[in-house]
Design an enzyme around this catalytic site. Structure first.
Site, PDB file in Angstrom:
ATOM      1  N   GLU A  43      45.256  -9.480  41.731  1.00  0.00           N
ATOM      2  CA  GLU A  43      46.261  -8.632  40.715  1.00  0.00           C
ATOM      3  C   GLU A  43      45.312  -7.415  39.859  1.00  0.00           C
ATOM      4  OE1 GLU A  43      49.291  -8.325  39.561  1.00  0.00           O
ATOM      5  OE2 GLU A  43      49.492 -10.085  40.834  1.00  0.00           O
ATOM      6  N   TYR A 126      51.057  -8.248  31.886  1.00  0.00           N
ATOM      7  CA  TYR A 126      51.280  -8.360  32.670  1.00  0.00           C
ATOM      8  C   TYR A 126      50.427  -9.060  33.607  1.00  0.00           C
ATOM      9  CZ  TYR A 126      51.549  -7.064  37.914  1.00  0.00           C
ATOM     10  OH  TYR A 126      51.384  -7.655  39.373  1.00  0.00           O
ATOM     11  N   ASP A 144      55.442  -5.628  36.189  1.00  0.00           N
ATOM     12  CA  ASP A 144      55.000  -3.971  36.540  1.00  0.00           C
ATOM     13  C   ASP A 144      55.633  -3.177  36.973  1.00  0.00           C
ATOM     14  OD1 ASP A 144      56.432  -4.278  38.773  1.00  0.00           O
ATOM     15  OD2 ASP A 144      54.753  -3.709  40.017  1.00  0.00           O
ATOM     16  N   CYS A 199      63.643   0.284  46.443  1.00  0.00           N
ATOM     17  CA  CYS A 199      63.476   1.273  45.365  1.00  0.00           C
ATOM     18  C   CYS A 199      62.216   2.122  44.971  1.00  0.00           C
ATOM     19  CB  CYS A 199      64.409   0.283  43.860  1.00  0.00           C
ATOM     20  SG  CYS A 199      64.961   1.641  43.215  1.00  0.00           S
ATOM     21  N   CYS A 209      69.030  -1.787  50.614  1.00  0.00           N
ATOM     22  CA  CYS A 209      69.056  -2.315  49.242  1.00  0.00           C
ATOM     23  C   CYS A 209      70.135  -4.053  49.975  1.00  0.00           C
ATOM     24  CB  CYS A 209      69.182  -1.327  47.919  1.00  0.00           C
ATOM     25  SG  CYS A 209      69.117  -2.619  46.479  1.00  0.00           S
ATOM     26  N   CYS A 215      74.119  -1.255  41.054  1.00  0.00           N
ATOM     27  CA  CYS A 215      73.125  -0.796  40.644  1.00  0.00           C
ATOM     28  C   CYS A 215      73.822   0.009  39.540  1.00  0.00           C
ATOM     29  CB  CYS A 215      72.181   0.106  41.690  1.00  0.00           C
ATOM     30  SG  CYS A 215      71.188   1.400  41.206  1.00  0.00           S
TER      31      CYS A 215
HETATM   32  S1  SF4 Z   1      71.125   0.887  44.648  1.00  0.00           S
HETATM   33 FE1  SF4 Z   1      69.695   1.034  42.757  1.00  0.00          FE
HETATM   34  S2  SF4 Z   1      68.084  -1.168  42.678  1.00  0.00           S
HETATM   35 FE2  SF4 Z   1      69.081  -0.674  45.197  1.00  0.00          FE
HETATM   36  S3  SF4 Z   1      67.738   0.890  45.617  1.00  0.00           S
HETATM   37 FE3  SF4 Z   1      68.642   2.175  45.500  1.00  0.00          FE
HETATM   38  S4  SF4 Z   1      68.494   2.966  43.596  1.00  0.00           S
HETATM   39 FE4  SF4 Z   1      67.454   1.028  44.125  1.00  0.00          FE
END
Ligand code: SF4
Length: 312
Positions: A43, A126, A144, A199, A209, A215
């Site tokens: 870390e 953190y 983070d 992301c 994703c 999202c």
């Molecule tokens: S859908 Fe949203 S959370 Fe998923 S990669 Fe794209 S911007 Fe990131």
């Protein structure tokens, strides 16, 4: 309404942790055998340095100092020397300070409690949360940049998080944190990984994703960032680069170094003097030590070989 929100958060956690189970990178500090000390060292190193540049120095560090007590027994200058080119070398001094504190106050064992962790040099909110979560499987909000970006996009609908977490942002992150400590720890590392590899800040790969339909930023059509301008980090010609060049000379020398060697590493005198003064002020360099009977001065790493001695 609130129940629906809770369900949405739980489903996001499930989808992201499932994705992590199948896609996590094999990082040595995440393997089952990694000790809390190994996690703490990772870390510190990862605070401002990319994963690929940390692998090797991390392995070498743990080979040399497998426990906090082993590092605490070495001079702090040796920690600065071993830090090599990881950058931001004050982290080496702080890690050494943390090792001394662990040896003196915690019987040589990295503590698991958040407040105890935060009491160590160089360990902020953190890092304390990350060690409690990753090393001890505790329930902690690990925020983070990567996690903040994922939560900001999914839950708040913003492209980027602000400079530091606000209370509102922390409350959102807490709402996502599962009750079960082991699941919370899994979510922490999984959401961090999602931000690191899918992301990402510049080019999110939404097609890979696990939660595109959840999202808010994507649903809103990826609105542009309307906050303060985001500055890229420049390095070339900065005092930071100059400090790095001077430290590299000191690391590679077993004896104190004179002005001509530093001048060869960084010819521009005003910036060189400023950088040197700041290294001394930070405790990363000791000196100048006037040569016996002469006016030449020399510099060295603290407490290391040749530190505090006059030139031969
Ligand atoms: S859908 Fe949203 S959370 Fe998923 S990669 Fe794209 S911007 Fe990131």
């Amino acid at each position: 309404m609130e129940r629906e929100a809770r369900r949405g958060e739980a489903e996001t956690v499930r989808a992201v942790t499932r994705w992590y189970d199948e896609n996590a990178r094999d990082l040595p500090w995440r393997r089952p055998g990694a000790t809390p000390w190994a996690v703490l060292v990772s870390e510190f190193m990862l605070q401002q340095t990319p994963v690929e540049r940390v692998r090797e120095p991390w392995a070498r560090w743990l080979e040399r100092w497998p426990t906090p007590a082993a590092l605490a027994d070495s001079p702090s200058g040796e920690a600065v020397r071993a830090w090599g080119r990881l950058g931001y070398p004050r982290r080496a001094l702080r890690l050494h300070g943390a090792a001394v504190a662990i040896a003196e106050r915690f019987g040589g064992e990295v503590p698991a409690d958040l407040d105890d962790l935060r009491s160590l040099p160089g360990v902020g909110s953190y890092t304390a949360a990350a060690v409690a979560s990753f090393a001890f499987g505790r329930r902690a909000v690990v925020l983070d940049t990567n996690v903040r970006r994922v939560i900001g996009r999914v839950a708040i609908g913003e492209a980027y998080p602000g400079t530091s977490p606000t209370r509102a942002e922390t409350a959102v992150a807490e709402a996502y944190l599962p009750d079960e400590p082991a699941v919370a720890a899994r979510w922490a590392v999984a959401s961090m990984e999602l931000g690191a590899v899918v992301c990402t800040a510049r080019r999110p790969r939404c097609e890979g994703c696990p939660v595109p339909e959840r999202c808010a930023w994507r649903r809103a059509g990826y609105p542009e960032w309307s906050g303060p301008p985001r500055r890229g980090q420049t390095y070339e010609g900065t005092d930071r680069q100059c400090r790095g060049a001077l430290l590299a000379v000191l690391r590679s020398s077993d004896s104190p170094v004179g002005p001509e060697e530093l001048e060869a590493a960084w010819p521009e005198p005003v910036q060189r003097e400023r950088a040197l003064a700041s290294l001394v002020a930070d405790g990363l360099v000791v000196g100048p030590a006037p040569e016996d009977g002469g006016d030449e001065v020399r510099w060295a790493l603290p407490g290391g070989r040749g530190a505090g001695t006059s030139a031969p």
